[in-house]
Design a protein around this motif. Structure first.
Motif, PDB file in Angstrom:
ATOM      1  N   LYS A 128       0.812  -1.219   0.000  1.00 41.09           N
ATOM      2  CA  LYS A 128       0.000   0.000   0.000  1.00 41.09           C
ATOM      3  C   LYS A 128       0.850   1.277   0.000  1.00 41.09           C
ATOM      4  O   LYS A 128       0.522   2.228  -0.709  1.00 41.09           O
ATOM      5  CB  LYS A 128      -0.919  -0.005   1.223  1.00 41.09           C
ATOM      6  N   ASN A 132       2.298   1.637  -3.726  1.00 42.30           N
ATOM      7  CA  ASN A 132       1.073   2.368  -4.088  1.00 42.30           C
ATOM      8  C   ASN A 132       0.076   1.428  -4.775  1.00 42.30           C
ATOM      9  O   ASN A 132      -0.585   1.781  -5.749  1.00 42.30           O
ATOM     10  CB  ASN A 132       1.396   3.552  -4.997  1.00 42.30           C
ATOM     11  N   THR A 134      -3.025  -1.680  -5.126  1.00 40.29           N
ATOM     12  CA  THR A 134      -4.430  -1.925  -4.798  1.00 40.29           C
ATOM     13  C   THR A 134      -4.558  -3.328  -4.209  1.00 40.29           C
ATOM     14  O   THR A 134      -3.965  -4.275  -4.730  1.00 40.29           O
ATOM     15  CB  THR A 134      -5.309  -1.827  -6.060  1.00 40.29           C
ATOM     16  N   ASN A 178      -8.012  -3.627   5.661  1.00 37.92           N
ATOM     17  CA  ASN A 178      -7.330  -2.602   4.870  1.00 37.92           C
ATOM     18  C   ASN A 178      -7.439  -2.829   3.368  1.00 37.92           C
ATOM     19  O   ASN A 178      -6.794  -2.134   2.581  1.00 37.92           O
ATOM     20  CB  ASN A 178      -5.846  -2.552   5.265  1.00 37.92           C
ATOM     21  N   ASP A 180      -8.875  -2.746  -0.413  1.00 40.69           N
ATOM     22  CA  ASP A 180      -9.597  -1.755  -1.220  1.00 40.69           C
ATOM     23  C   ASP A 180     -10.853  -2.355  -1.836  1.00 40.69           C
ATOM     24  O   ASP A 180     -11.776  -1.634  -2.211  1.00 40.69           O
ATOM     25  CB  ASP A 180      -8.692  -1.241  -2.345  1.00 40.69           C
ATOM     26  N   PHE A 181     -10.874  -3.675  -1.958  1.00 45.40           N
ATOM     27  CA  PHE A 181     -11.999  -4.357  -2.592  1.00 45.40           C
ATOM     28  C   PHE A 181     -12.177  -5.720  -1.926  1.00 45.40           C
ATOM     29  O   PHE A 181     -11.205  -6.430  -1.685  1.00 45.40           O
ATOM     30  CB  PHE A 181     -11.728  -4.537  -4.094  1.00 45.40           C
ATOM     31  N   SER A 211     -13.856  -1.364 -10.537  1.00 46.77           N
ATOM     32  CA  SER A 211     -13.650  -0.547  -9.345  1.00 46.77           C
ATOM     33  C   SER A 211     -12.264   0.097  -9.353  1.00 46.77           C
ATOM     34  O   SER A 211     -12.110   1.266  -8.992  1.00 46.77           O
ATOM     35  CB  SER A 211     -13.801  -1.414  -8.087  1.00 46.77           C
ATOM     36  N   SER A 212     -11.264  -0.669  -9.805  1.00 47.96           N
ATOM     37  CA  SER A 212      -9.893  -0.153  -9.851  1.00 47.96           C
ATOM     38  C   SER A 212      -9.777   0.988 -10.850  1.00 47.96           C
ATOM     39  O   SER A 212      -9.116   1.992 -10.596  1.00 47.96           O
ATOM     40  CB  SER A 212      -8.910  -1.281 -10.227  1.00 47.96           C
ATOM     41  N   SER A 215     -11.407   4.067  -9.389  1.00 53.25           N
ATOM     42  CA  SER A 215     -10.585   4.655  -8.338  1.00 53.25           C
ATOM     43  C   SER A 215      -9.428   5.441  -8.941  1.00 53.25           C
ATOM     44  O   SER A 215      -9.066   6.516  -8.458  1.00 53.25           O
ATOM     45  CB  SER A 215     -10.055   3.563  -7.411  1.00 53.25           C
ATOM     46  N   SER A 219      -8.739   9.556  -8.573  1.00 57.86           N
ATOM     47  CA  SER A 219      -7.533  10.048  -7.870  1.00 57.86           C
ATOM     48  C   SER A 219      -6.602  10.797  -8.779  1.00 57.86           C
ATOM     49  O   SER A 219      -5.631  11.396  -8.344  1.00 57.86           O
ATOM     50  CB  SER A 219      -6.789   8.863  -7.245  1.00 57.86           C
TER      51      SER A 219
END
Length: 220
Positions: A128, A132, A134, A178, A180-181, A211-212, A215, A219
């Motif tokens: 994470k 960086n 997912t 934690n 993301d999905f 979803s990725s 996101s 961002s």
């Protein structure tokens, strides 16, 4: 090469939850989109290092697909993997994977086994914060019907695959928290090859990819 320029996706979940199946479908979907993909298992080097000993002394390969044989050797793999983690504050297997990523050039990297959040800069932190990346968490369940009382209609209860050991019992809830999905999919009948082309199974991966993408746009 800058680490943060790499697109990294991590897959988590207890043993037998379907991480490899999810990873295989994810790789196929990204390839179909014209992307180059490298799958990396943090436990890959662990198995390579342990395989000669296990084959010689137990007659079992570290790469076996047999559930029975996996149950025999898993405690040894967990012990050895943890020993290397302890002497490096959790970084031994991470550093091997990190080197492989740094020395190659793919559009996407899929880390198929994010399992630990114990040390300050453990696997979760690495994925994470350093990469960086997912994170998707996989859980597999079996539907069971039960009655609350004699007069009530049966209700379906999801019985999830339990952690395989104390390490998973402690770390998996923290990893899931934690993520993301979240994917919770039912047990489905079929060989691995069949499941990777099953439309019902593929839908979970497609939802994750959608979803990725959403996101990333929000961002940017």
């Amino acid at each position: 090469m800058e680490t943060l320029n790499k697109k990294v996706m991590g897959i988590s979940g207890v043993a037998r939850s379907g991480k490899d199946t999810f990873a295989a479908i994810l790789e196929t979907k990204l390839n179909e989109a014209g992307k180059s993909v490298k799958k990396i298992a943090l436990a890959g080097p662990l198995k390579h290092q342990c395989d000669p000993f296990l084959t010689k002394n137990l007659g079992v390969s570290a790469f076996t697909q047999s559930t029975e044989e996996k149950n025999i050797m898993r405690p040894f793999l967990v012990w050895y993997g943890d020993a290397q983690r302890k002497r490096t504050n959790g970084r031994y297997w991470i550093d091997i994977a990190n080197k492989e990523i740094q020395e190659s050039n793919y559009d996407y990297y899929i880390i198929t086994d994010i399992r630990y959040d114990h040390y300050d800069r453990d696997e979760l932190y690495w994925l994470k914060k350093e990469m960086n990346g997912t994170l998707v968490h996989i859980s597999r369940y079996e539907d069971q019907r039960t009655r609350i009382s004699k007069v009530s209609a049966p209700i379906e209860i999801k019985k999830f695959i339990p952690p395989a050991n104390d390490h998973e019992m402690i770390n998996d809830p923290k990893i899931q928290k934690n993520a993301d999905f979240i994917v919770q999919w039912p047990t489905m009948v079929g060989y691995s090859e069949e499941l990777t082309t099953n439309p019902e199974v593929m839908k979970y991966v497609e939802d994750f990819l959608q979803s990725s993408v959403s996101s990333s746009k929000s961002s940017s």
